[in-house]
Design a protein around this motif. Sequence first.
Motif, PDB file in Angstrom:
ATOM      1  N   GLU A 243       0.827  -1.205   0.000  1.00  0.00           N
ATOM      2  CA  GLU A 243       0.000   0.000   0.000  1.00  0.00           C
ATOM      3  C   GLU A 243       0.865   1.261   0.000  1.00  0.00           C
ATOM      4  O   GLU A 243       0.621   2.195  -0.780  1.00  0.00           O
ATOM      5  N   TYR A 244       1.886   1.296   0.861  1.00  0.00           N
ATOM      6  CA  TYR A 244       2.764   2.467   0.945  1.00  0.00           C
ATOM      7  C   TYR A 244       3.431   2.743  -0.404  1.00  0.00           C
ATOM      8  O   TYR A 244       3.461   3.886  -0.875  1.00  0.00           O
ATOM      9  N   THR A 245       3.950   1.693  -1.040  1.00  0.00           N
ATOM     10  CA  THR A 245       4.683   1.854  -2.298  1.00  0.00           C
ATOM     11  C   THR A 245       3.759   2.276  -3.423  1.00  0.00           C
ATOM     12  O   THR A 245       4.090   3.152  -4.231  1.00  0.00           O
ATOM     13  N   LEU A 246       2.566   1.662  -3.489  1.00  0.00           N
ATOM     14  CA  LEU A 246       1.630   2.011  -4.552  1.00  0.00           C
ATOM     15  C   LEU A 246       1.031   3.403  -4.348  1.00  0.00           C
ATOM     16  O   LEU A 246       0.741   4.106  -5.320  1.00  0.00           O
ATOM     17  N   ARG A 247       0.851   3.825  -3.097  1.00  0.00           N
ATOM     18  CA  ARG A 247       0.404   5.201  -2.850  1.00  0.00           C
ATOM     19  C   ARG A 247       1.454   6.189  -3.362  1.00  0.00           C
ATOM     20  O   ARG A 247       1.123   7.205  -3.979  1.00  0.00           O
TER      21      ARG A 247
END
Length: 259
Positions: free
Chosen positions: A198-202
């Motif tokens: 989630e962090y990386t895709l955000r």
Amino acid sequence: MADNAPPFNRRIARTLSTAVALSAMIVVAGCSSTRQGSVATHASATSQAYAAPGSGEARRAVSSWGGRYEQNRQDKAAILGYAEALRQNGQISQSMAVLRSGVITHQNDREIASAYGKVLAMNGNFSEALNVLQRAQNPQTPDWRLMSAEGAIHDQMGNHERARSLYNQAMKIEPNDPTLLNNLGLSYLLSNELPEAEYTLRKAAMLPTADSRVRQNLALVLGIQGKYGEAEQVASAELDPRQAEANVAYLRQMLSGRG
């Protein structure tokens, strides 16, 4: 790590493996049209907006690029454009044949070799795909797109640490590229490290050149974690109402199969 995250079932894992291959194609195909511009840095001669397989748009692209390819089968732009149009229409075997011929004609061309390696991987020919990509790479002047392509194949093979090493090497050459961050996020997703995904895709989705497919992958991560409202909001962004409804329906169907 995401020890308390909902577990994947086999169906989702298979779908995510395909997602990695398809998102990697964003890099290989060159550019994907968005409202802000285009992703990656390849020549715009072969840029094609995403078209659903079997759609009128996809069939028209096959017909248009096919005509250009028949006029000159040695034309690099025609080879890449026709192969990409075939791939987008789900004609993987034909796309592979066009690129195989292109690799023979243009033996030292990294872009064609990279596209060929990707399509081989989509067809499950992982070892051959890696060989093609590694032969095309030059250690003295490495191509970050080839690194990303190789990483995506390692992710499909379950070699996530090796894949992430390649993505990180590529990001030293091309920092903050949305396609690299997208592939890294999907790598975390495949290994069920959901907060990292989630962090990386955000981070990828916030970049001005991010393709809409990056946001769809973010929506998938959010949905798997039970953040359904935000997942639907992200999935519906920047799409026409009919496409948004189809995407949300697909997301709901996919999540309903979770164990």
